[in-house]
Motif scaffolding. Structure first.
Motif, mmCIF file in Angstrom:
data_model
loop_
_atom_site.group_PDB
_atom_site.id
_atom_site.type_symbol
_atom_site.label_atom_id
_atom_site.label_comp_id
_atom_site.label_asym_id
_atom_site.label_seq_id
_atom_site.Cartn_x
_atom_site.Cartn_y
_atom_site.Cartn_z
ATOM 1 N N LEU A 122 -4.454 33.102 101.131
ATOM 2 C CA LEU A 122 -5.467 33.851 101.865
ATOM 3 C C LEU A 122 -6.881 33.388 101.565
ATOM 4 O O LEU A 122 -7.850 34.027 101.966
ATOM 5 C CB LEU A 122 -5.329 35.351 101.546
ATOM 6 N N ARG A 123 -7.011 32.269 100.881
ATOM 7 C CA ARG A 123 -8.339 31.789 100.490
ATOM 8 C C ARG A 123 -9.182 31.335 101.685
ATOM 9 O O ARG A 123 -10.401 31.148 101.544
ATOM 10 C CB ARG A 123 -8.212 30.654 99.475
ATOM 11 N N ALA A 124 -8.558 31.146 102.824
ATOM 12 C CA ALA A 124 -9.319 30.762 104.018
ATOM 13 C C ALA A 124 -10.198 31.906 104.522
ATOM 14 O O ALA A 124 -11.094 31.680 105.345
ATOM 15 C CB ALA A 124 -8.361 30.310 105.119
ATOM 16 N N TYR A 125 -9.951 33.119 104.026
ATOM 17 C CA TYR A 125 -10.668 34.295 104.505
ATOM 18 C C TYR A 125 -11.511 34.895 103.388
ATOM 19 O O TYR A 125 -11.115 34.906 102.226
ATOM 20 C CB TYR A 125 -9.668 35.337 105.032
ATOM 21 N N TRP B 288 -4.817 42.546 94.729
ATOM 22 C CA TRP B 288 -5.072 41.143 95.045
ATOM 23 C C TRP B 288 -4.316 40.219 94.098
ATOM 24 O O TRP B 288 -3.769 39.201 94.521
ATOM 25 C CB TRP B 288 -6.569 40.868 94.973
ATOM 26 N N LYS B 289 -4.264 40.594 92.838
ATOM 27 C CA LYS B 289 -3.646 39.731 91.840
ATOM 28 C C LYS B 289 -2.127 39.873 91.767
ATOM 29 O O LYS B 289 -1.443 38.951 91.292
ATOM 30 C CB LYS B 289 -4.253 40.018 90.464
ATOM 31 N N ASN B 290 -1.593 41.005 92.238
ATOM 32 C CA ASN B 290 -0.168 41.268 92.033
ATOM 33 C C ASN B 290 0.657 41.432 93.300
ATOM 34 O O ASN B 290 1.862 41.161 93.283
ATOM 35 C CB ASN B 290 -0.003 42.519 91.171
ATOM 36 N N GLU B 291 0.038 41.867 94.386
ATOM 37 C CA GLU B 291 0.811 42.147 95.594
ATOM 38 C C GLU B 291 0.605 41.121 96.700
ATOM 39 O O GLU B 291 1.387 41.078 97.657
ATOM 40 C CB GLU B 291 0.444 43.537 96.138
ATOM 41 N N LEU B 292 -0.428 40.303 96.596
ATOM 42 C CA LEU B 292 -0.749 39.319 97.622
ATOM 43 C C LEU B 292 -0.807 37.925 97.018
ATOM 44 O O LEU B 292 -1.139 37.757 95.841
ATOM 45 C CB LEU B 292 -2.093 39.644 98.280
#
Length: 246
Positions: free
Chosen positions: A149-152, A140-144
């Motif tokens: 994506l905070r809407a989800y 989550w912290k490094n690849e995305l």
């Protein structure tokens, strides 16, 4: 208070769901779709239909996830086509989750991978479904791109023993859990949102269609002309049949 939720797949074999429920499990996330050459490529998890039926029979709130290997938009569409086939005609009290964790996806840039996840999430939302993204903390912290994506809702896997300092709907805190009715280990999760109430309130995950099918016919009246208009307006807003009788 967090709900006790498990997530399961064919790896757990044939589950005794009555024992699972008696052991205090309050929800389940079921694997639907993945890719494996042993099963001809894209496949629907062999235990999915049985697990779904048992959860429904016993009143265990249920949602699903699918494991993505998609490196292209075309492959995303193929996975989603299989997912939609798997969930057709079913209702879910819990979210539909995109499982983004495979090392093969790291060949994409952060922006490119986020593009695909966002596209998948938007597509699932267009079906009238409640979407969640599953991954683990490092990913989550490094690849995305988390901001995009905070809407989800986030379903985060972190086995450090301490709840991650992230806003999440669910935290998968171990892969070595034990639950009555399941042989071997199982993933355990703390769920922080009342997803069943959200689905009932919003009609997402096909709850609107389910509730409409359960409706009975009632005769209301006699009422004044003004009340009749208000009842008709409310029925129209809720997309319910209403017939005025003389």
């Amino acid at each position: 208070m967090a709900m006790k939720v498990i997530d399961v797949s064919r790896y757990q074999g044939e589950i005794n769901w009555e024992k699972v429920k008696a052991d205090g499990v309050q929800g389940a996330m079921l694997k639907t779709v993945s890719t494996n050459s042993r099963f001809g490529g894209l496949y629907i998890d062999q235990q999915f239909e049985r697990n779904y039926a048992e959860c429904k029979r016993l009143g265990i709130p249920v949602g699903v996830y699918y494991y993505t290997y998609a490196l292209t938009k075309q492959r995303v569409d193929e996975e989603l086509t299989m997912l939609r086939k798997a969930i057709a005609g079913k209702t879910f009290e819990m979210p539909i989750a995109i499982d983004v964790e495979d090392n093969k996806l790291k060949s994409l840039s952060k922006a490119a991978l986020t593009d695909l996840v966002e596209y998948a999430a938007q597509t699932i939302e267009s079906w009238g479904s409640y979407v969640m993204v599953y991954t683990y903390t490092y990913y989550w912290k490094n690849e995305l791109d988390a901001n995009r994506l905070r809407a989800y809702d986030l379903w985060i896997a972190d086995y450090s023993g301490k709840r991650p300092d992230l806003e999440c709907g669910m935290w998968q805190y171990t892969s070595n859990g034990r639950v009555e009715g399941i042989n071997g280990n199982v993933d355990l999760n703390h769920c922080y949102k009342d997803y069943p109430s959200i689905m009932q309130r919003t009609g997402l995950n096909d709850f609107r269609s389910m509730d409409r099918n359960m409706l009975k016919t009632y005769k209301v009246g006699p009422v004044s002309a003004g009340d009749a208009r208000r009842i008709q307006a409310l029925a129209t807003e809720l997309q319910l049949p209403c017939v005025e009788m003389n």
